[in-house]
Design a protein around this motif. Structure first.
Motif, short mmCIF file in Angstrom:
data_model
loop_
_atom_site.label_atom_id
_atom_site.label_comp_id
_atom_site.label_asym_id
_atom_site.label_seq_id
_atom_site.Cartn_x
_atom_site.Cartn_y
_atom_site.Cartn_z
N UNK A 242 -55.22 39.04 -52.91
CA UNK A 242 -55.17 39.62 -54.69
C UNK A 242 -56.54 39.28 -54.00
N UNK A 243 -56.83 37.98 -53.64
CA UNK A 243 -58.40 37.22 -54.18
C UNK A 243 -59.81 37.99 -53.37
N UNK A 244 -59.17 37.98 -51.91
CA UNK A 244 -59.68 39.12 -50.90
C UNK A 244 -59.64 40.36 -51.24
N UNK A 245 -59.00 41.24 -51.80
CA UNK A 245 -58.90 42.37 -51.64
C UNK A 245 -59.47 43.17 -53.19
N UNK A 246 -59.71 42.21 -53.12
CA UNK A 246 -60.89 42.17 -55.03
C UNK A 246 -61.65 41.97 -54.66
N UNK A 247 -62.69 41.52 -53.68
CA UNK A 247 -63.53 40.71 -53.54
C UNK A 247 -64.40 41.82 -52.40
N UNK A 256 -65.04 41.18 -63.43
CA UNK A 256 -64.57 41.93 -64.65
C UNK A 256 -63.53 42.40 -63.79
N UNK A 257 -63.68 43.56 -62.44
CA UNK A 257 -62.38 44.28 -61.97
C UNK A 257 -60.86 43.75 -61.74
N UNK A 258 -61.12 42.41 -61.47
CA UNK A 258 -60.03 41.65 -61.63
C UNK A 258 -59.38 41.22 -62.74
N UNK A 259 -60.09 41.39 -63.43
CA UNK A 259 -59.37 40.54 -65.12
C UNK A 259 -58.83 41.71 -65.70
N UNK A 324 -58.35 48.28 -54.79
CA UNK A 324 -57.61 48.55 -56.40
C UNK A 324 -56.60 49.18 -56.83
N UNK A 325 -56.13 50.58 -55.96
CA UNK A 325 -54.69 50.47 -56.13
C UNK A 325 -54.15 50.06 -55.20
N UNK A 326 -53.85 49.56 -54.40
CA UNK A 326 -52.95 48.33 -54.17
C UNK A 326 -52.97 47.65 -54.64
N UNK A 327 -53.65 46.39 -55.23
CA UNK A 327 -53.20 45.40 -56.32
C UNK A 327 -52.67 45.57 -57.77
N UNK A 328 -53.13 47.18 -58.15
CA UNK A 328 -52.35 47.10 -59.07
C UNK A 328 -50.58 48.12 -59.43
N UNK A 329 -50.49 48.06 -58.13
CA UNK A 329 -48.94 48.58 -57.55
C UNK A 329 -48.44 46.71 -57.44
#
Length: 372
Positions: A242-247, A256-259, A324-329
């Motif tokens: 999650x961290x690397x994907x939203x970095x 803000x996107x991660x939150x 983003x969609x990968x993390x949301x999934x």
């Protein structure tokens, strides 16, 4: 009584008064005897008259005393009668006052009783209305749960149903709706490998081996599922995926996107030819159709995101959207598990989580379908 006494005394003959009708023979001293009798009679009469006068005087005295006594008794009786009249009058007033108070009290009690009945009827009507509303909400929630279960059965992150998720359709086929239509990341961000044309080889042709450490962490989390990232299972995924994907390059916006993804308040929507009016912010912050707000690079942006209800839209490139969609999934699937909507074996759920982790890794490396 005195008159009777006088009458009786007049009727009684005088004692010792004898009248000689015929002189007895041989008696020589008759004249002397007659004289003596006459003197005795006079003395007797005088004594009797004296007694009568005394009796008269005593009777007069008794009568006077009796009259005075009767007058005193009569005066006392009159006083007592007046007092009794006053007491009766006072008691009558008290009775009237008590009757009036009793009538007022009865009227107030009846009024209070009617008021309580009206309030009870009002409360009962309100309670019945609330009960009907609650039952309606329960029926609605049950229908939503049934629909959600159907959605889980017919559309999962591994094989989404495009008819149930129109936002997963390609931008050319998606119908842009005028106005702000909010779609939470629970449904709008559910894009699987099949929709991204990065479908791996069939599971039956893959060789897989369960990692004992990762599987043990997943089993421990499955016993008490939570979204708290302090547990070992989510802590590892946050650090490795999650961290690397939203970095992204824009660190502040990335946070803000991660939150927003964690709180399930992220909205992704396609960009139409005529975009909606947005809140005026700097071009660097929002980017634009030709510039990504997360990477800061000039890219053709076919989608934009909104964080919560801020009203600000940020244009993102296809690569950023894939990440983003990968993390949301991933978060969508673990929320399904937490809510008890996934009825599968633990090992199958584990492999689905591993597949979603692989999607995050591929997206982080820059792999995304061409239609994005």
């Amino acid at each position: 009584s005195q008159a009777n006494f006088e009458e009786d005394s007049q009727k009684q003959p005088a004692v010792g008064h004898w009248k000689t009708l015929m002189p007895s023979k041989g008696s020589k001293e008759e004249p002397e005897t007659g004289c003596q009798d006459a003197g005795g009679v006079d003395e007797t009469q005088s004594t009797e008259q004296l007694n009568v006068s005394r009796l008269r005087s005593s009777s007069v005295e008794i009568r006077e005393k009796g009259s005075e006594f009767l007058k005193e008794e009569l005066h006392k009786a009159q006083k007592e009668l007046k007092l009794k009249d006053k007491e009766c009058e006072r008691l009558s007033k008290v009775r009237e006052q008590l009757e009036q108070e009793l009538e007022e009290l009865t009227a107030s009690l009846f009024e209070e009783a009617h008021k309580m009945v009206r309030e009870a009827n009002t409360k009962q009507a309100a309670s019945e209305k609330q009960l009907r509303e609650a039952r309606g909400k329960i029926d609605m929630l049950q229908a939503e749960v049934t629909a959600l279960k159907t959605l889980v059965i017919t559309s999962t992150p591994s094989s989404p149903n495009r008819e149930l998720h129109p936002q997963l359709q390609s931008p050319s086929k998606a119908v842009f709706r005028k106005g702000h239509g909010r779609n939470k990341s629970t449904s709008s961000a559910m894009v699987s490998a099949a929709s991204q044309n990065v479908t791996p080889e069939p599971v039956s042709h893959e060789r897989k081996e369960v990692d004992s450490i990762l599987f043990a962490e997943f089993q421990a989390w499955k016993e008490s599922p939570t979204l708290d990232k302090s547990c070992s299972f989510l802590d590892r995924i946050y650090r490795e995926d999650v961290g690397p994907c939203l970095d992204f390059t824009k660190q502040e916006l990335s946070e803000l996107v991660r939150v927003a993804v964690e709180q399930n308040t992220l909205t992704i929507e396609p960009v139409a030819s005529q975009t909606l009016p947005v809140v005026k912010v700097s071009a660097e912050e929002c980017g634009g159709p030709k510039k990504c707000a997360l990477s800061g690079l000039p890219r053709t942006c076919k989608h934009r995101i909104m964080l919560g209800d801020s009203g600000n839209y940020y244009y993102i490139s296809p690569s950023c959207r894939a990440r983003i969609t990968a993390v949301c999934n991933f978060f969508t699937y673990i929320r399904y598990i937490q809510q008890g909507l996934v009825r599968q074996d633990v090992e199958l759920m584990y492999w689905e989580v591993m597949r979603l982790r692989r999607e995050m890794s591929l997206a982080k490396l820059g792999f995304y379908p061409s239609e994005m």
